[in-house]
Scaffold this active site. Structure first.
Site, PDB file in Angstrom:
ATOM      1  N   PHE A 136       1.053  -1.141  -0.149  1.00 21.55           N
ATOM      2  CA  PHE A 136      -0.026   0.033   0.118  1.00 21.55           C
ATOM      3  C   PHE A 136       0.806   1.296   0.085  1.00 21.55           C
ATOM      4  O   PHE A 136       1.821   1.500   0.706  1.00 21.55           O
ATOM      5  CB  PHE A 136      -1.054  -0.075   1.267  1.00 21.55           C
ATOM      6  CG  PHE A 136      -1.815   1.042   1.249  1.00 21.55           C
ATOM      7  CD1 PHE A 136      -3.066   1.077   0.296  1.00 21.55           C
ATOM      8  CD2 PHE A 136      -1.686   2.191   1.952  1.00 21.55           C
ATOM      9  CE1 PHE A 136      -3.856   2.232   0.305  1.00 21.55           C
ATOM     10  CE2 PHE A 136      -2.665   3.499   1.701  1.00 21.55           C
ATOM     11  CZ  PHE A 136      -3.809   3.180   0.998  1.00 21.55           C
ATOM     12  N   ASP A 221       9.053   2.681   1.516  1.00 24.89           N
ATOM     13  CA  ASP A 221       7.873   3.657   1.989  1.00 24.89           C
ATOM     14  C   ASP A 221       7.954   3.228   3.204  1.00 24.89           C
ATOM     15  O   ASP A 221       7.217   2.076   3.869  1.00 24.89           O
ATOM     16  CB  ASP A 221       6.538   2.940   1.275  1.00 24.89           C
ATOM     17  CG  ASP A 221       5.195   3.769   1.616  1.00 24.89           C
ATOM     18  OD1 ASP A 221       5.259   4.246   2.694  1.00 24.89           O
ATOM     19  OD2 ASP A 221       4.237   3.478   1.107  1.00 24.89           O
ATOM     20  N   LYS A 250       2.479   9.599   8.237  1.00 26.63           N
ATOM     21  CA  LYS A 250       2.035   9.425   9.183  1.00 26.63           C
ATOM     22  C   LYS A 250       2.440   9.906  10.718  1.00 26.63           C
ATOM     23  O   LYS A 250       2.011  10.999  11.018  1.00 26.63           O
ATOM     24  CB  LYS A 250       1.741   7.916   9.459  1.00 26.63           C
ATOM     25  CG  LYS A 250       0.847   7.310   8.319  1.00 26.63           C
ATOM     26  CD  LYS A 250       0.168   5.940   8.596  1.00 26.63           C
ATOM     27  CE  LYS A 250      -1.091   5.520   7.829  1.00 26.63           C
ATOM     28  NZ  LYS A 250      -0.715   4.877   6.391  1.00 26.63           N
TER      29      LYS A 250
HETATM   30  C1  LIG Z   1      -1.129   5.194   5.108  1.00 26.26           C
HETATM   31  C2  LIG Z   1       0.102   4.734   4.041  1.00 26.26           C
HETATM   32  C3  LIG Z   1       0.107   5.622   2.973  1.00 26.26           C
HETATM   33  C4  LIG Z   1      -0.707   6.580   2.599  1.00 26.26           C
HETATM   34  O1  LIG Z   1      -0.580   7.732   3.190  1.00 26.26           O
HETATM   35  P1  LIG Z   1      -1.505   8.872   3.344  1.00 26.26           P
HETATM   36  O2  LIG Z   1      -0.957   9.891   4.142  1.00 26.26           O
HETATM   37  O3  LIG Z   1      -2.883   8.371   3.517  1.00 26.26           O
HETATM   38  O4  LIG Z   1      -1.402   9.551   1.778  1.00 26.26           O
HETATM   39  C5  LIG Z   1       1.275   5.221   2.131  1.00 26.26           C
HETATM   40  N1  LIG Z   1       1.889   4.225   2.471  1.00 26.26           N
HETATM   41  C6  LIG Z   1       2.055   3.367   3.552  1.00 26.26           C
HETATM   42  C7  LIG Z   1       2.953   2.323   3.792  1.00 26.26           C
HETATM   43  C8  LIG Z   1       1.030   3.563   4.275  1.00 26.26           C
HETATM   44  O5  LIG Z   1       0.713   3.020   5.531  1.00 26.26           O
END
Ligand SMILES: *Cc1c(COP(=O)(O)O)cnc(C)c1O
Length: 401
Positions: A136, A221, A250
């Protein structure tokens, strides 16, 4: 005006289906709803509230900066952004930072940079991006296409091209996919949304080696894993694999929206003046709060505390499991933990979450089979114990029907 759950259906786009609970106040790891009911927060706003609710250092930073200057366009230099960037580069492999407002935006910047770098250095055939099934990376069209869940990326027309996926931890499949046409590999150094799946050390190292062999950039990420979540400041530091680009969001703002992309000077040089940007990215207010969050988390006491708390969670969850036999394992790292439901309870993670709410506990799911816990990194030990006691009642409810 009386705000109710019904009002959501009246005025909001139906892309979410929020709980009936309407929280109005939080302090540390406790939250109260409109009716005064108290909850222990094991969810942390999906790994965002790294210091709980209304942490004094964050409130102070918000108030202090809020009375100085909130927003400056990026035609101006601003103090909080440069202070934060200096601290982030001092604490990581990175030498340069780009600020955004969210995880998806940070990843969008990383992907665009990787494509531009490959075009500049190797020519127009090197465009392939490899990512992993169940990964994700956010909801912009580029990042959701790189993410490995068709349910999120299909149904919006033609997708950005040259994006391929294979299974996480499948070295052979990855080796078969990567080539000199690969521009970048994007991976989470512990899959969060995809079910709390850690990479094997062998897999993480092999991905790095093959990226080097094929001159592909490795993008980590760390939107969910970053800023102390796994017990290291960033998860790459616990894996002994250094990425070329890292994204953070986050927990970075501790609840205030901010995202960041970190990289080396050599790679950063390809985002020349005018190639990318953001109106709000790097605004003083967000950076001041993030600086306070970053300073607080980046201390040996907080990071060691994450590892201690992980043990309390694991021990407590296994004790519950001995009584009720609901999990096949507890996995993850630090305070990014997943209790995986066994065959008897497969597909029922949401039932445990809802039962938890009834007993005053906020938790999360990661897919249908995994109950996810991402509490504050500084959650008081008493709140862990009380939250686990409430969770045990929730488990009993589900087991006893
Ligand atoms: C939550 C998340 C995102 C997206 O972040 P947003 O602030 O909602 O755009 C991207 N990568 C990972 C691994 C995440 O957990």
């Amino acid at each position: 005006m009386q705000v109710t759950r019904e009002l959501f259906n009246d005025v909001m786009v139906p892309n979410y289906n929020p709980s009936e609970v309407i929280p109005v106040r939080g302090e540390g790891s406790r939250v109260w709803d409109q009716t005064g009911k108290e909850f222990i927060d094991f969810a942390g706003g999906i790994a965002v509230n790294c210091l709980g609710h209304c942490h004094p250092a964050l409130v102070n930073a918000l108030k202090t900066q809020g009375e100085k200057i909130w927003h400056l366009a990026n035609v101006m230099t601003n103090e909080p952004a440069l202070r934060l960037a200096k601290k982030m580069t001092d604490a990581t492999f990175a030498e340069k930072v780009y600020f955004a407002n969210s995880g998806a935006e940070a990843n969008e910047a990383a992907l665009k940079l990787a494509r531009r770098f490959a075009l500049d250095v190797y020519g127009e055939d090197k465009t392939q991006i490899i990512a992993f099934n169940k990964g994700f990376h956010g909801r912009t069209f580029f990042t959701v296409t790189v993410g490995g869940q068709a349910a999120y990326s299909d149904g919006f027309g033609p997708k950005p091209a040259a994006i391929d996926h294979c299974d996480y931890n499948d070295i052979a499949a990855f080796e078969a996919l990567i080539s000199d046409k690969t521009c970048a590999v994007m991976m989470e150094p512990l899959q969060g949304e995809g079910g709390i799946v850690s990479p094997t050390a062998e897999f993480a190292q092999k991905v790095r080696q093959l990226c080097d062999k094929h001159n592909a950039l490795l993008i980590f990420d760390e939107v969910q894993t970053g800023v102390g979540r796994t017990g290291d400041l960033y998860a790459y530091q616990g894996l002994d694999v250094i990425p070329d680009i890292l994204t953070s969001a986050k927990a970075l703002g501790g609840g205030f929206p901010i995202g960041a992309m970190l990289t080396t000077t050599e790679i950063a040089a390809h985002l020349k003046v005018g190639t990318h940007g953001s109106t709000y990215g790097g605004n003083p207010l967000a950076c001041a709060v993030a600086e306070a969050a970053f300073d607080t988390v980046n201390s040996s006491s907080v990071l060691a505390g994450v590892k201690e708390r992980e043990q309390l969670f694991r021990t407590g969850l296994m004790a519950i499991n001995e009584k009720y036999h609901v999990f096949s394992e507890v996995r993850g790292k630090g305070l990014l933990l997943g209790a995986v439901l066994n065959d008897t309870f497969a597909g029922r993670a949401r039932d445990f979450l809802v039962a938890g709410i009834n007993h005053g506990l906020m938790s999360l799911v990661a897919g249908a089979d995994v109950i996810r816990f991402t509490p504050s990194l500084v959650i008081p030990i008493a709140d862990i114990n009380e939250g686990l006691a409430r969770f045990e009642k929730a488990v009993a409810d589900v087991v006893n029907g």
